[in-house]
Scaffold this active site. Structure first.
Site, PDB file in Angstrom:
ATOM      1  CB  ALA A  99      28.967  41.070  46.371  1.00 33.17           C
ATOM      2  N   GLY A 137      37.448  42.220  51.865  1.00 30.00           N
ATOM      3  CA  GLY A 137      37.374  42.160  50.584  1.00 30.00           C
ATOM      4  C   GLY A 137      36.921  40.860  49.865  1.00 30.00           C
ATOM      5  CG  LEU A 138      39.212  38.002  48.977  1.00 28.17           C
ATOM      6  CD1 LEU A 138      39.663  36.984  49.641  1.00 28.17           C
ATOM      7  CD2 LEU A 138      40.055  37.973  47.559  1.00 28.17           C
ATOM      8  CB  CYS A 139      32.903  40.914  48.200  1.00 23.96           C
ATOM      9  SG  CYS A 139      33.397  42.462  49.056  1.00 23.96           S
ATOM     10  N   GLY A 140      34.239  40.652  44.875  1.00 25.48           N
ATOM     11  CA  GLY A 140      33.790  41.594  43.636  1.00 25.48           C
ATOM     12  C   GLY A 140      34.020  42.970  43.735  1.00 25.48           C
TER      13      GLY A 140
END
Length: 304
Positions: A255, A65-68
């Protein structure tokens, strides 16, 4: 995390740009050969267009995660396509690639999942071949009548969109229909051509709409054309899936780089606001204590 993503996205971007010309040319060559074979009424299993009753979706997401909104955009695209196909009375099966997509489909029972696959750190031909073998088995055994690839198209470091691309059968847009004769191609089922515009790399959308007999009339086959296509179709599947994996990875890294940059700027702004609020409270407290001391001193001062 921004610096790590920025270091990796360059390699991923180069892989995408270097792989697009080969993938696009291979599709065009196979389209020409396939049109010629149809004129000669030669049947090839992987190019056989039959009435669609069941569709397989190969959905590519990220492992982290942590990609918008990268992963959320892909899963929403896949979910919307599944609902669209079901509204036409068609069954669906999903091949999920990536931990985020796996978690999404495991927590929902609205669609059958054929296989869960975890992505690697960087896409390889071996990984793409394993997915292609599964897709090949589903289509040749007629468990599914159409295979679509749902992935994120890499446009630039700040622009990437989830798209749907038909893998099988190898056909022109508008040919694949259900038992009622309705076209079931996705609106985004287009090819992207890599070009240059004002000295910079650019992408152009190209809807392939070829007519029968458009291929060269002087085309001759030294070998059996069925053998030629049988030898090239695995390469086609492998290249298209590998391209989707590479495009998705480049989009995910871009992203994440943008998301971490925004998170850093927001954290700096938040720290600044908190520091100002803390200093105001501290100043108010000190001022209050000073006023109390002054008031106490004045109370103790004798009155003449």
């Amino acid at each position: 995390m921004k610096l790590v993503a920025a270091a990796r996205v360059r390699r991923a971007q180069e892989a995408v740009i270097n792989g697009r010309p080969f993938s696009q040319t291979l599709v065009e060559v196979l389209q020409d050969i396939n049109q010629r074979l149809r004129i000669e009424e030669i049947d090839v299993p992987l190019t056989n267009v039959r009435p669609v009753k069941k569709v397989a979706l190969v959905v590519i997401t990220g492992d982290r995660g942590l990609c918008g909104g990268f992963n959320n955009a892909v899963t929403k695209k896949a979910e919307a396509r599944i609902r669209e196909l079901k509204s036409l009375g068609l069954d669906c099966v999903v091949i999920s690639i990536g931990k985020k997509g796996n978690s999404f489909f495991k927590s929902r029972n609205f669609v059958q999942v054929d296989r869960f696959i975890e992505g690697g750190s960087f896409p390889t031909t071996k990984e793409a071949q394993a997915i292609a073998d599964d897709v090949f088995a589903l289509f040749v055994s007629e468990d599914v009548d159409k295979v679509e690839l749902v992935y994120t198209k890499f446009m630039s470091l700040v622009k990437f969109d989830p798209v749907i691309h038909t893998l099988l059968p190898l056909s022109t847009k508008g040919e694949v229909r259900d038992v009622n004769g309705n076209c079931i191609d996705a609106m985004e089922d287009e090819f992207f051509r890599l070009t240059t515009k004002q000295g910079k790399l650019a992408l152009e959308r190209d809807v392939v709409d070829r007519k029968r007999g458009e291929c060269l009339p002087l085309m001759q086959f030294e070998q059996d054309p069925v053998q030629i296509l049988d030898a090239m179709m695995p390469l086609y599947l492998n290249s298209q899936i590998l391209r989707g994996l590479q495009e998705s990875l480049a989009s995910e890294l871009a992203a994440r780089m943008n998301a971490m940059s925004n998170a850093t700027e927001n954290a700096i702004e938040l720290k600044k606001n908190f520091s100002m609020a803390y200093n105001r409270e501290r100043q108010a407290k000190i001022t209050g204590e000073l006023l109390e001391i002054v008031a106490g001193a004045e109370a103790l001062t004798p009155i003449d």
